[in-house]
Design an enzyme around this catalytic site. Structure first.
Site, PDB file in Angstrom:
ATOM      1  N   HIS A   1      42.073  34.324  46.745  1.00 48.08           N
ATOM      2  CA  HIS A   1      42.911  35.025  45.492  1.00 48.08           C
ATOM      3  C   HIS A   1      43.978  35.953  46.082  1.00 48.08           C
ATOM      4  O   HIS A   1      44.498  35.970  47.537  1.00 48.08           O
ATOM      5  CB  HIS A   1      41.902  36.816  45.345  1.00 48.08           C
TER       6      HIS A   1
ATOM      7  N   ASP B   1      37.709  32.475  45.183  1.00 52.08           N
ATOM      8  CA  ASP B   1      38.278  33.749  44.086  1.00 52.08           C
ATOM      9  C   ASP B   1      36.875  34.275  43.264  1.00 52.08           C
ATOM     10  O   ASP B   1      36.193  33.636  42.260  1.00 52.08           O
ATOM     11  CB  ASP B   1      38.898  34.277  43.712  1.00 52.08           C
TER      12      ASP B   1
ATOM     13  N   SER C   1      47.489  38.343  39.480  1.00 48.90           N
ATOM     14  CA  SER C   1      46.363  39.438  40.100  1.00 48.90           C
ATOM     15  C   SER C   1      45.492  40.731  38.748  1.00 48.90           C
ATOM     16  O   SER C   1      45.501  40.315  37.476  1.00 48.90           O
ATOM     17  CB  SER C   1      45.852  40.295  41.491  1.00 48.90           C
TER      18      SER C   1
END
Length: 455
Positions: free
Chosen positions: A417, A387, A284
């Protein structure tokens, strides 16, 4: 579509994330209204896994502070395969249960007969009068008969492994390198990829805004280069002390010390690290940090020798931009991390007066962002179907391929995600498959010549 359980957990997760971000805003107001000396306290928001220097489940861990002036730290994940042939010679024996560490000894294996131990070595049985001699051979540090952890012995069991720098997620405002979820993920990667993982605990916003987290990532890379030089100095000092002869097996790495007498040499890296095969992995927002560190490594060139970044992995990177992409419009309210909450995280991370969704830290394709993409290392990008940040990651990968950089994209259907790193989803078959896919790709770039990984 994601399961009902994932959908329900997503609602709960968003509620908690919104609460955390609101707390961060309060912290930011407190910082702005008073002097900030770089020390803040936060409530425990996630479970923490303690480090364990024994080879539990095939991986030993330890924590280090890299920079005494800040809170930058690393957790080292050392796979048991670093023991090489010596460890393999003991595979056929059952595990020894050492007093004080009932379940933590994957190293010692035996058939027990009274107070004596038979250890098979090189095809022959050697009788040992105690466990201590076996532990000494394997480099297990002992104090009064209690084994405290793995300590490499100079010249023994020194199989070299690639080094991976891992940067956790959390939107720059939360997360840690020693959380239970990150610990389990790094253990999995260390075993599957057969690498030493350095999980970086970088500074968080809003206490420390951009570029603090990015500088911390680069600082760890420079620390790794420094460790190589210190290890070489340590060997040189050891040779002089030994009169040109090898040191006895009880002598370990760590002869170079600071003014307080503390060792500056990290023995696990000195014995087993091969920084010429360095990989960056970002989760991320950690993907943004990894990409920044890769760019700086490219710019530094030989100044980082012998450290060489040979590849990077960006797992659902935290990219954004001012012009919305198709996925940013269609999936703006997607699972776990929606666009509104992520935009708030960017506001907390970027300095006051510099909030811009096309900031170089946020948008990888911002014009003028150096160095030229053709000099970037091979880059694997992992994306999830549900996502909203996926299109931006795909666009960056496409630009890398246009300049002949190996930059494949792995897309996972019905995934969200952080599907491979979130605590609830870590044990799913999809998360395990993702880690295995990453290992397959990475091994193309970290395998030694003559031992290339074959599909």
């Amino acid at each position: 579509m994601p399961s009902v359980a994932v959908k329900l957990y997503s609602v709960f997760f968003k509620f908690m994330l919104k609460h955390r971000l609101q707390n961060r805003i309060q912290i930011d107001d407190t910082i702005n209204g008073s002097q900030h000396f770089g020390v803040t306290s936060r409530p425990n928001e996630e479970s923490i896994a303690a480090s364990n220097p024994l080879f539990t489940d095939g991986v030993a861990t330890k924590d280090l502070h890299v920079d005494p002036g800040t809170s930058v730290s690393i957790r080292i994940f050392l796979p048991e395969t670093c023991l090489g042939s010596h460890e393999s010679a003991l595979k056929s024996k059952s595990r020894i249960r050492v007093p004080g560490s009932e379940s933590n000894q994957g190293l010692l294996r035996r058939n027990s007969y009274g107070n004596q131990t038979h250890v098979q070595k090189n095809g022959f049985n050697h009788r040992r009068s105690s466990l201590g001699s076996v532990a000494d051979d394997l480099g297990l540090k002992s104090e009064n008969g209690v084994y405290r952890g793995y300590s490499p012995v100079t010249g023994k069991n020194c199989r070299k492994l690639p080094v991976m720098l891992q940067f956790h997620g959390g939107g720059f405002v939360s997360g840690s390198n020693d959380s239970t979820a990150n610990d389990l993920f790094c253990r999995r990667i260390a075993k599957l990829c057969d690498v030493i993982v350095l999980a970086v605990g970088y500074r968080l916003a809003p206490e420390d805004r951009y570029p603090a987290a990015f500088e911390d990532g680069l600082k760890v890379l420079h620390w790794l280069a420094k460790q190589v030089n210190l290890a070489e100095c340590s060997k040189s000092v050891g040779s002089r002390r030994g009169g040109g002869m090898d040191l006895k097996k009880s002598d370990t790495y760590g002869h170079i010390a600071d003014a307080f007498g503390a060792s500056l040499v990290e023995p696990w890296l000195a014995a087993h690290g091969d920084p010429s095969r360095c990989v960056l992995l970002g989760v991320s927002c950690g993907g943004n940090i990894a990409d920044y560190v890769a760019r700086k490594a490219v710019e530094a060139g030989k100044l980082l020798d012998p450290v060489k970044v040979v590849a990077q992995v960006l797992m659902y990177p935290f990219f954004i931009g001012s012009v919305p992409t198709h996925s940013e419009i269609k999936l703006a309210n997607s699972y776990f991390y929606d666009k509104t909450l992520c935009t708030l995280a960017w506001k907390l991370f970027l300095p006051d007066g510099e909030f811009d969704l096309d900031h170089p830290a946020a948008n990888p394709l911002t014009p003028g962002r150096g160095p030229p993409l053709k000099r970037m290392p091979p880059t694997l990008t992992v994306i999830a179907e549900h996502d909203w940040m996926r299109d931006r990651a795909i666009a960056y990968s496409e630009e890398l391929r246009k300049v002949n950089v190996d930059a494949p994209v792995l897309e996972y259907k019905d995934a969200v995600h952080e599907f491979a790193t979130l605590d609830m989803l870590l044990k799913t078959p999809q998360a395990q498959a993702c880690a295995e896919d990453i290992a397959i790709w990475i091994k193309k770039y970290i395998s030694l010549r003559g031992h290339e990984f074959s599909y």
